[in-house]
Design a protein around this motif. Sequence first.
Motif, mmCIF file in Angstrom:
data_model
loop_
_atom_site.group_PDB
_atom_site.id
_atom_site.type_symbol
_atom_site.label_atom_id
_atom_site.label_comp_id
_atom_site.label_asym_id
_atom_site.label_seq_id
_atom_site.Cartn_x
_atom_site.Cartn_y
_atom_site.Cartn_z
ATOM 1 N N GLY A 1 6.799 -2.331 -7.464
ATOM 2 C CA GLY A 1 7.136 -2.732 -6.101
ATOM 3 C C GLY A 1 5.904 -3.094 -5.301
ATOM 4 N N ALA A 2 4.823 -2.349 -5.497
ATOM 5 C CA ALA A 2 3.576 -2.622 -4.793
ATOM 6 C C ALA A 2 3.011 -3.979 -5.200
ATOM 7 C CB ALA A 2 2.557 -1.517 -5.083
ATOM 8 N N CYS A 3 3.068 -4.277 -6.472
ATOM 9 C CA CYS A 3 2.577 -5.556 -6.967
ATOM 10 C C CYS A 3 3.409 -6.708 -6.395
ATOM 11 C CB CYS A 3 2.628 -5.563 -8.487
ATOM 12 S SG CYS A 3 1.961 -7.067 -9.191
ATOM 13 N N ASN A 4 4.705 -6.530 -6.368
ATOM 14 C CA ASN A 4 5.605 -7.540 -5.810
ATOM 15 C C ASN A 4 5.252 -7.825 -4.352
ATOM 16 O OD1 ASN A 4 8.117 -8.048 -4.053
ATOM 17 N ND2 ASN A 4 8.824 -8.680 -6.079
ATOM 18 N N ARG A 5 5.099 -6.784 -3.561
ATOM 19 C CA ARG A 5 4.800 -6.951 -2.135
ATOM 20 C C ARG A 5 3.421 -7.561 -1.914
ATOM 21 N NH1 ARG A 5 7.959 -8.238 0.841
ATOM 22 N NH2 ARG A 5 8.546 -9.152 -1.097
ATOM 23 N N SER B 1 -2.402 1.385 -12.356
ATOM 24 C CA SER B 1 -2.507 1.660 -10.917
ATOM 25 C C SER B 1 -3.763 1.046 -10.312
ATOM 26 C CB SER B 1 -2.521 3.166 -10.648
ATOM 27 O OG SER B 1 -1.288 3.733 -10.959
ATOM 28 N N LYS B 2 -4.858 1.092 -11.031
ATOM 29 C CA LYS B 2 -6.115 0.532 -10.530
ATOM 30 C C LYS B 2 -6.009 -0.983 -10.364
ATOM 31 C CE LYS B 2 -10.308 1.011 -9.166
ATOM 32 N NZ LYS B 2 -10.514 1.444 -7.800
ATOM 33 N N ASP B 3 -5.353 -1.658 -11.311
ATOM 34 C CA ASP B 3 -5.159 -3.104 -11.202
ATOM 35 C C ASP B 3 -4.302 -3.454 -9.994
ATOM 36 O OD1 ASP B 3 -6.678 -3.591 -13.466
ATOM 37 O OD2 ASP B 3 -4.931 -3.639 -14.805
ATOM 38 N N ARG C 1 0.846 -1.208 0.000
ATOM 39 C CA ARG C 1 0.000 0.000 0.000
ATOM 40 C C ARG C 1 0.881 1.258 0.000
ATOM 41 N NH1 ARG C 1 -4.948 0.012 -1.426
ATOM 42 N NH2 ARG C 1 -5.487 -1.738 -0.115
ATOM 43 N N LEU C 2 1.928 1.255 0.815
ATOM 44 C CA LEU C 2 2.840 2.408 0.867
ATOM 45 C C LEU C 2 3.533 2.635 -0.475
ATOM 46 C CD1 LEU C 2 4.502 1.855 4.354
ATOM 47 C CD2 LEU C 2 2.960 3.712 3.716
ATOM 48 N N LEU C 3 3.999 1.558 -1.085
ATOM 49 C CA LEU C 3 4.680 1.684 -2.371
ATOM 50 C C LEU C 3 3.744 2.230 -3.447
ATOM 51 C CD1 LEU C 3 6.744 -1.609 -2.267
ATOM 52 C CD2 LEU C 3 7.690 0.713 -2.331
#
Length: 123
Positions: free
Chosen positions: A25-29, A99-101, A15-17
């Motif tokens: 990075g957000a997708c990875n986390r 971003s929405k995905d 969420r932070l990324l």
Amino acid sequence: MRLMDKAVQACSSARLLLNHGDRDGACNRAYYAMFDAGCAVLAKFLPHEKHGKSHAGVINAFSLHFVKTGLVGKDLGRSLKRAEEMRLIADYRGGVLDSKDVEIIIDRAEYFIETLRGNFFLE
């Protein structure tokens, strides 16, 4: 750090990324949040079974023992698989993620973790 704690931390990091514009990075986390939560369930309920060290081995074991048996909904299995697909795009294929995905996959990761914690009494 226990696997479920790692899952919660990874989801928070996702969420932070995303809030800082790092979709990859957000997708990875988000994926690793789900992966670690899935590993936590497998470790608790099937501690003597070999799940393999590969991502596919863990995902397949989760599907076989928890989704196909009806212990969790098919939506959770699909969400984990979708997160893996998106992570491969983000980490290896160089595609651009919307971003929405990514926001949706983070929401699904949060739901995945909460569902597993609630259904299987994981802390």
